[in-house]
Design a protein around this motif. Structure first.
Motif, mmCIF file in Angstrom:
data_model
loop_
_atom_site.group_PDB
_atom_site.id
_atom_site.type_symbol
_atom_site.label_atom_id
_atom_site.label_comp_id
_atom_site.label_asym_id
_atom_site.label_seq_id
_atom_site.Cartn_x
_atom_site.Cartn_y
_atom_site.Cartn_z
ATOM 1 N N LEU A 148 72.042 55.162 60.898
ATOM 2 C CA LEU A 148 71.046 54.107 60.555
ATOM 3 C C LEU A 148 71.622 52.370 60.580
ATOM 4 C CD1 LEU A 148 71.151 55.977 57.111
ATOM 5 C CD2 LEU A 148 68.807 55.163 58.321
ATOM 6 N N ALA A 149 71.064 51.697 60.750
ATOM 7 C CA ALA A 149 71.530 50.533 61.702
ATOM 8 C C ALA A 149 70.780 49.063 60.602
ATOM 9 C CB ALA A 149 71.666 49.838 63.101
ATOM 10 N N SER A 150 71.881 48.672 59.615
ATOM 11 C CA SER A 150 71.275 48.159 58.912
ATOM 12 C C SER A 150 70.760 46.682 59.274
ATOM 13 C CB SER A 150 71.902 48.314 57.492
ATOM 14 O OG SER A 150 72.846 47.649 57.333
ATOM 15 N N SER A 151 71.398 45.995 57.739
ATOM 16 C CA SER A 151 70.887 44.202 57.377
ATOM 17 C C SER A 151 72.389 43.267 57.124
ATOM 18 C CB SER A 151 69.786 44.085 56.525
ATOM 19 O OG SER A 151 70.511 44.717 55.539
ATOM 20 N N VAL A 152 73.487 44.679 57.655
ATOM 21 C CA VAL A 152 74.822 44.010 57.442
ATOM 22 C C VAL A 152 75.498 44.448 58.852
ATOM 23 C CG1 VAL A 152 76.750 44.028 56.787
ATOM 24 C CG2 VAL A 152 74.814 43.732 55.440
ATOM 25 N N VAL A 153 76.055 43.271 59.595
ATOM 26 C CA VAL A 153 76.975 43.502 60.398
ATOM 27 C C VAL A 153 78.015 43.048 60.748
ATOM 28 C CG1 VAL A 153 75.069 44.215 62.372
ATOM 29 C CG2 VAL A 153 76.263 41.488 62.130
ATOM 30 N N PHE B 259 76.894 53.699 69.949
ATOM 31 C CA PHE B 259 76.363 54.707 69.491
ATOM 32 C C PHE B 259 75.481 55.646 70.577
ATOM 33 C CE2 PHE B 259 72.647 57.114 68.087
ATOM 34 C CZ PHE B 259 73.828 57.645 67.296
ATOM 35 N N ARG B 260 74.859 54.992 71.278
ATOM 36 C CA ARG B 260 73.923 55.861 72.145
ATOM 37 C C ARG B 260 74.698 56.893 73.154
ATOM 38 N NH1 ARG B 260 68.679 55.986 70.980
ATOM 39 N NH2 ARG B 260 67.738 54.424 69.962
ATOM 40 N N ALA C 37 76.597 52.775 59.613
ATOM 41 C CA ALA C 37 77.423 51.711 60.509
ATOM 42 C C ALA C 37 77.151 50.279 60.702
ATOM 43 C CB ALA C 37 77.865 52.468 61.922
ATOM 44 N N GLY C 38 78.404 49.687 60.463
ATOM 45 C CA GLY C 38 78.100 48.437 60.140
ATOM 46 C C GLY C 38 78.873 47.720 61.091
ATOM 47 N N SER C 39 80.282 48.922 62.275
ATOM 48 C CA SER C 39 80.810 47.917 63.386
ATOM 49 C C SER C 39 80.257 49.158 64.555
ATOM 50 C CB SER C 39 81.918 47.777 62.463
ATOM 51 O OG SER C 39 82.532 49.718 62.176
ATOM 52 N N ARG C 40 81.106 48.287 65.317
ATOM 53 C CA ARG C 40 81.063 48.866 66.392
ATOM 54 C C ARG C 40 82.314 50.609 66.372
ATOM 55 N NH1 ARG C 40 80.505 48.780 72.102
ATOM 56 N NH2 ARG C 40 81.571 49.567 73.734
ATOM 57 N N LYS C 41 82.655 50.400 66.197
ATOM 58 C CA LYS C 41 84.010 51.532 66.027
ATOM 59 C C LYS C 41 83.320 52.082 64.889
ATOM 60 C CE LYS C 41 87.697 52.765 62.759
ATOM 61 N NZ LYS C 41 89.060 52.660 62.536
ATOM 62 N N SER C 42 82.430 51.961 63.400
ATOM 63 C CA SER C 42 81.535 53.211 63.442
ATOM 64 C C SER C 42 80.297 54.135 63.765
ATOM 65 C CB SER C 42 81.743 52.339 61.684
ATOM 66 O OG SER C 42 82.183 53.005 60.703
ATOM 67 N N ALA C 43 80.100 52.891 64.661
ATOM 68 C CA ALA C 43 78.817 53.082 65.602
ATOM 69 C C ALA C 43 79.158 54.316 66.499
ATOM 70 C CB ALA C 43 78.339 52.586 66.103
ATOM 71 N N LEU D 254 63.646 72.433 49.080
ATOM 72 C CA LEU D 254 62.691 72.593 47.705
ATOM 73 C C LEU D 254 61.751 71.780 49.096
ATOM 74 C CD1 LEU D 254 64.319 72.421 44.421
ATOM 75 C CD2 LEU D 254 62.439 73.681 45.332
ATOM 76 N N ALA D 255 62.509 71.068 49.256
ATOM 77 C CA ALA D 255 61.520 69.723 50.434
ATOM 78 C C ALA D 255 60.597 70.549 51.900
ATOM 79 C CB ALA D 255 62.442 69.161 50.369
ATOM 80 N N GLY D 256 61.371 72.097 52.376
ATOM 81 C CA GLY D 256 60.509 72.289 53.476
ATOM 82 C C GLY D 256 60.899 71.327 54.313
ATOM 83 N N GLY D 257 62.600 71.204 54.346
ATOM 84 C CA GLY D 257 63.292 70.482 55.623
ATOM 85 C C GLY D 257 63.055 69.418 56.172
ATOM 86 N N ARG D 258 62.825 68.504 54.430
ATOM 87 C CA ARG D 258 62.392 67.443 55.480
ATOM 88 C C ARG D 258 63.301 65.578 54.105
ATOM 89 N NH1 ARG D 258 57.941 65.524 51.503
ATOM 90 N NH2 ARG D 258 58.277 67.205 50.551
ATOM 91 N N ILE D 259 64.481 66.357 54.103
ATOM 92 C CA ILE D 259 65.578 65.333 53.408
ATOM 93 C C ILE D 259 66.309 65.123 55.268
ATOM 94 C CG2 ILE D 259 67.858 65.792 52.325
ATOM 95 C CD1 ILE D 259 65.025 65.529 50.715
ATOM 96 N N ASN D 260 66.784 63.787 54.699
ATOM 97 C CA ASN D 260 67.589 63.108 55.853
ATOM 98 C C ASN D 260 68.481 62.207 55.015
ATOM 99 O OD1 ASN D 260 66.258 62.571 58.454
ATOM 100 N ND2 ASN D 260 64.674 63.178 56.949
ATOM 101 N N PRO D 261 69.678 62.785 54.487
ATOM 102 C CA PRO D 261 71.037 62.588 54.120
ATOM 103 C C PRO D 261 71.691 61.386 54.578
ATOM 104 C CG PRO D 261 70.525 65.207 54.181
ATOM 105 C CD PRO D 261 70.189 64.475 55.081
ATOM 106 N N GLY D 262 71.657 60.068 54.827
ATOM 107 C CA GLY D 262 72.651 59.098 54.999
ATOM 108 C C GLY D 262 73.839 58.532 53.946
ATOM 109 N N LEU D 263 74.639 58.595 55.102
ATOM 110 C CA LEU D 263 76.026 58.306 53.508
ATOM 111 C C LEU D 263 76.984 57.335 54.607
ATOM 112 C CD1 LEU D 263 75.480 62.338 54.776
ATOM 113 C CD2 LEU D 263 75.820 61.685 52.688
ATOM 114 N N SER D 264 77.878 57.310 53.569
ATOM 115 C CA SER D 264 79.442 56.872 54.027
ATOM 116 C C SER D 264 80.337 56.362 53.869
ATOM 117 C CB SER D 264 78.564 54.869 53.878
ATOM 118 O OG SER D 264 79.047 54.254 52.444
ATOM 119 N N VAL D 265 80.782 56.210 54.526
ATOM 120 C CA VAL D 265 82.566 56.497 53.825
ATOM 121 C C VAL D 265 82.857 55.169 53.594
ATOM 122 C CG1 VAL D 265 82.844 58.127 55.040
ATOM 123 C CG2 VAL D 265 83.984 55.894 56.263
#
Length: 343
Positions: free
Chosen positions: A194-199, A220-221, A177-183, A94-105
């Motif tokens: 997604l690097a947030s305001s919590v680590v 991560f890189r 991700a907020g940890s090195r392992k997750s990154a 619907l958005a023409g390919g503009r969606i960026n789903p950010g997720l966590s477990v």
């Protein structure tokens, strides 16, 4: 700065929830007019914030034409990956390919208070590990989910993959991700970061938020470079509050907000030593100077600045206008929609 976005929690009055949702949609529309590259919605369950960002993205997709729309983040512990894959693909088309789903477990927040309703028959069996994220990614990418496909009877036709399928959506999945392992895991498994305001620091790291975030982004890189065919993206999300065009009353209000939140940033919190980033407040030139000196910011060319919680609609209009008109250009960014290539 290549891409500039913003993040909102989408608060509402429980006595009049429609108004808050309309306000969020109006803010996204304003973001597109101001030239922002992306708008992100924070996911909140059983709170007075957006509980269905996918529905909000669907609505926003019909009121905008260019701005990217994302979630930051959707906690997968609350979701059935197959159903979520269907919804994400539908909205992306619907958005023409503009969606960026950010997720966590991970286990849902306050799980013990809701498990009897969320998973009444399988609470002890649910897997909240990275495997849940991997399953969603496979379903979004179009991998077969069963052997059954083709026609049955006169009109019924079945597919062996999630439908609809939206090509390219898999490459736009992000992991918060907020940890090195997750990154490292995110980079190694084909997700953007997604690097947030919590680590969460490693045991041998000094409690310096910016340095820890920088080390996580670099890890991560490195992992992504070895595993991903396409360049991995990293977006940083910090709370920034420019005051250039704010009224005296707004400046006082913003300062009280920051002062109330600052003490939690001075020392690690909880058993895992969680660190919060300080909110950045001041003129756009002052904030730009702080960002250029921020070790985490130095690693990225995309940001999704978080709008403060519990402010009024007019406050968000002022903050977004100052970010687009003053702070963004001070960081080397120029508004989208003027013919420049963002990819």
């Amino acid at each position: 700065m290549r891409k500039l976005g913003f993040l909102t929690i989408g608060l509402f009055d429980p006595a009049n929830p429609a108004a808050g949702h309309q306000s969020t949609l109006e803010i996204i529309e304003l973001g597109e007019r101001l030239g922002f590259d992306s708008a992100w919605l924070r996911h909140r369950h059983l709170q007075f914030g957006i509980s269905s960002p996918i529905a909000m993205m669907a609505a926003a997709s019909q009121r905008t034409s260019r701005i990217e729309l994302g979630t930051a983040v959707t906690p997968l512990g609350w979701e059935n990956p197959l159903r979520l894959a269907e919804d994400l693909a539908t909205v992306d088309l619907l958005a023409g390919g503009r969606i960026n789903p950010g997720l966590s477990v991970g286990e849902p927040m306050h799980y013990d208070t809701v498990r009897h309703e969320l998973y009444p028959d399988s609470a002890e069996l649910e897997d909240f590990s990275y495997a849940r994220m991997d399953r969603l990614a496979r379903l979004v990418s179009g991998e077969p989910v069963r052997d059954l496909s083709g026609k049955q009877g006169v009109v019924e036709e079945f597919s062996n993959r999630v439908e609809p399928h939206s090509p390219g959506l898999r490459d736009r999945l992000w992991y918060g991700a907020g940890s090195r392992k997750s990154a490292v895991w995110a980079g190694a498994n084909g997700f953007n970061l997604l690097a947030s305001s919590v680590v969460f620091p490693e045991p041998d790291q000094e409690p310096d938020f910016a340095q820890i975030q920088q080390s996580q982004i670099r890890a991560f890189r490195e992992a992504a470079a070895s595993a991903q065919a396409h360049p991995a993206r990293v977006s940083q999300g910090l709370v920034v509050i420019p005051t250039d065009s704010a009224s005296p009353g707004q400046r006082a209000k913003y300062r009280r907000y920051v002062d109330e939140r600052t003490p939690r940033t001075r020392a690690p919190q909880g058993p895992k030593g969680m660190l919060f980033a300080p909110d950045l407040i001041g003129t756009s030139d002052e904030i730009a100077g702080q960002l250029y000196a921020h070790a985490g910011f130095q690693e990225v060319d995309e940001v999704a600045f978080a709008l403060p919680f519990s402010f009024d609609h007019e406050d968000y209009l002022q903050i977004l206008t100052d970010i687009a008109g003053k702070l963004g250009p001070a960081l080397g960014w120029s508004p989208a929609g003027a013919g420049q290539d963002r990819e």
